[in-house]
Design a protein around this motif. Sequence first.
Motif, PDB file in Angstrom:
ATOM      1  N   GLU A 106       0.610  10.158 -99.118  1.00  9.50           N
ATOM      2  CA  GLU A 106      -0.722   9.863 -99.637  1.00  9.50           C
ATOM      3  C   GLU A 106      -1.623   9.326 -98.530  1.00  9.50           C
ATOM      4  N   ARG A 153       3.088  21.104-102.402  1.00 13.14           N
ATOM      5  CA  ARG A 153       2.073  20.079-102.150  1.00 13.14           C
ATOM      6  C   ARG A 153       2.772  18.936-101.422  1.00 13.14           C
ATOM      7  N   GLY A 176      -4.854  20.935-110.981  1.00 12.63           N
ATOM      8  CA  GLY A 176      -3.531  20.848-110.364  1.00 12.63           C
ATOM      9  C   GLY A 176      -2.429  21.294-111.304  1.00 12.63           C
ATOM     10  N   LEU A 187       5.651  12.720-102.036  1.00 12.65           N
ATOM     11  CA  LEU A 187       4.291  13.202-101.807  1.00 12.65           C
ATOM     12  C   LEU A 187       3.562  12.165-100.943  1.00 12.65           C
ATOM     13  N   HIS A 223      -5.998  25.254-105.165  1.00 10.91           N
ATOM     14  CA  HIS A 223      -5.938  24.985-103.720  1.00 10.91           C
ATOM     15  C   HIS A 223      -4.973  25.913-103.002  1.00 10.91           C
ATOM     16  N   HIS A 236      -8.318  13.566-107.115  1.00 11.55           N
ATOM     17  CA  HIS A 236      -7.968  13.538-105.698  1.00 11.55           C
ATOM     18  C   HIS A 236      -9.024  14.194-104.811  1.00 11.55           C
ATOM     19  N   GLU A 272      -6.026  18.035-100.638  1.00 11.98           N
ATOM     20  CA  GLU A 272      -4.642  18.514-100.635  1.00 11.98           C
ATOM     21  C   GLU A 272      -4.157  19.007 -99.282  1.00 11.98           C
ATOM     22  N   SER A 279      -6.865  12.751 -91.332  1.00  9.42           N
ATOM     23  CA  SER A 279      -6.296  14.021 -91.792  1.00  9.42           C
ATOM     24  C   SER A 279      -5.436  14.637 -90.699  1.00  9.42           C
ATOM     25  N   THR A 321      -1.539  14.283-100.381  1.00 11.88           N
ATOM     26  CA  THR A 321      -2.817  14.324-101.096  1.00 11.88           C
ATOM     27  C   THR A 321      -3.604  13.055-100.808  1.00 11.88           C
ATOM     28  N   TRP A 337      -7.164  17.929-108.554  1.00 12.67           N
ATOM     29  CA  TRP A 337      -6.803  17.847-107.135  1.00 12.67           C
ATOM     30  C   TRP A 337      -8.037  18.145-106.282  1.00 12.67           C
TER      31      TRP A 337
END
Length: 756
Positions: free
Chosen positions: A652, A533, A513, A650, A485, A599, A522, A687, A536, A519
Amino acid sequence: MHQGRRIEVVGTVQGVGFRPWVYRVAKELGIGGQVRNDAGGVTVEAFGEPSALDGLVHALRSRHPVAAEIRSLQWEEIPAREVDDFVIAPSVPGTGRRVSIPADLATCPACVAEILDPGDRRYRYAFTNCTDCGPRFTIARDAPYDRPVTSMAGFAMCEACQREYDDPDDRRFHAQPNACPRCGPRLRLLDSAGKDLTSPDPLREVASALRAGNIVAVKGLGGYHLACDATSSEAVQLLRDRMRRDAKPFAVMVRDTREARKLASLSDAEATLLESLERPIVLTQKRRLGLPVAPEVAPDNPLIGLMLPYTPLHHLLLAEVDRPLVMTSGNYSDEPIVFEEPEALGKLRDIADLFLTHDRPIVTRCDDSVARVVAGAPVLLRRSRGFVPRPIQLARPVARPVLACGAQLKNTFCLAAGDVAVLGPHVGDLDQLEVHRSYEESIDRMQRFLGCRPEVVAYDLHPDYASTRYALDRPETVKVAVQHHHAHVASALADHGLDGPVIGVAFDGTGYGTDGSAWGGEFLVASATAFQRVATLHPIALAGGERAIREPWRIGLALLLDAYDGDPPGLWNFPAIPEDAAVLVRQALTLGINAPKAHGMGRLFDGVGALVLGLGKARYEGEVALAWNLAASPESHGRYPFGIDTRGSLLELDLRPMVRALIEEHLVGVPAARLAAKFHETVAHASAALVGLIRERVGHLPVMLTGGCFQNARLAEGLKAALEPECEVYLHRQVPPGDGGIALGQMLVADATTRG
Ligand code: ZN
Ligand code: ZN
Ligand code: FE
């Protein structure tokens, strides 16, 4: 007062009528001297009055042949000489400098007019071309691009053709593949056993065979097409049966844009794309009523892939048949397109009733390119014929030549030297031996064309990709593994000549990943050298691993169990989930046995699509995800709830609330078209909200949308709209957002991280 200048032009200037054009301009201005191809481009030595020389430089900068692309133009003064004549000097083969072989060029209007004119000596001649059009990349064996190093070498020009070739005022002046019915390649008609039918008029016979419902393998520019009457359900179904291809849509070739409009409602941008010099297959919105092609062409699909003729053979064939033709790559499943006659006869004999072939060899196989309009501008889904090997200009020259090996699916490689990167043709999915061989050949040839040897090799972090194994086997010592990614985001950076940092939203099916898990949903803060990262997609368990990709009902079941905390609504509501297998798979999911977490955003589409559309199995990878995308009604709007988990470092993206709300609507009978529309808007909106959170933390960076999911116009347009105008948003322009464009990003990262 006479002066002398040496002008060096670098770019796509060979095989596009550039030298003859310089010749004509020089003559007009009364300049003496010469122009020649060399391995780096074109060099002009010009002698004349300073004002005339200025005029030449200005002309070079401001107007030149349509297919030429000038990347740099430099001149220096040289000692003046008294030369009156201006000549086109023979090419000087050289090494170590950049070469530009042009991409294949669609037949120009002047040539089309000739082949349709009964009074012309090229009337109905299928290999007509000129300096503005014709085959280039697919017939070139070496550089510089001149007839002796193309597959036209075996044809000696007749007197009339030679005269055109030698006449600076003729539009075939130095047209390397110049030919006519007397001296050039010829069509041949073979039966399915490969026997030459010695037909006096292969075109006419093929046209009537097509109208009668037969399937014909047609040798084109970069390989064989399988052609049949697109208006006949029987013919199209026969082709499906023989190819053992039950669902994948076929592309259709139509005579012109007017015919295209009968099949699809074209926007201006789509019409322009269809008519562009590269002539890609363009995905367009099928007309709903009175569609003049058989439904079997693109079953259950609101889109149809259309293209216009791009060789004289196509123009003649379409004129003769006078109806749209299915023109699909001659191959089995995801193998590369067949391009050599013995191979074609061997592999396609059980599919084709006839072979329309010819004696001009194809040197490099090159599939049709595929494009669509997203957010008002073209996005490439497959970058191949017509685009390859057009270079991509880099914002900063690479320190050392780099070879990037791409990923596994839809593979293309990338070779960069100096300030340009060249992507190879689409070679298909690398897991087959066949493909692997063509991949290696293709890399070798491109190295010759560019006159460079890579010193740095980039590859995907995935240990099991064939491209990874190939990279590790290569002799170079500097090798760089690039996370999938990160490479997607870097590809978008290179596509736009940027360096980062940016916020990259990379959505695809899967990619290896750094933690060894899959992944694919991402959010990275990334530059060419590094990435972090930052967020995710909440992972989904893939019961049975890879098997879940072919059987997305498994993903659907996992989504239900996850969204409802192990207590979903009765599974009998979901016909995609097979009763017998469900018990075991449910157990595996509950116990977490053979159910790796993934993911991938594409998997979410797969799973929800399976549940709502009742599609338990995918006949090709991503079929159900695509069906779910296409199910979305353009007229429906709305959103479901979602969550963002900010507890860990991270972030989510939690779409379980969406899954619950959507399933509840599904169970009370809300139509799939509405659910799919709301699904898309929710994913886009969620998103965008997550990007907003990231911007609060890392600052107002531009946002790149990349990864195969952004072939999905509804998602790409929805997210772009949700982010603008606060964010600067970039979609891919020169290379595909999917894995077909990933090598460009691998190249950028490998160069950035290895330059001392
Ligand atoms: Zn032409
Ligand atoms: Zn001739
Ligand atoms: Fe990918």
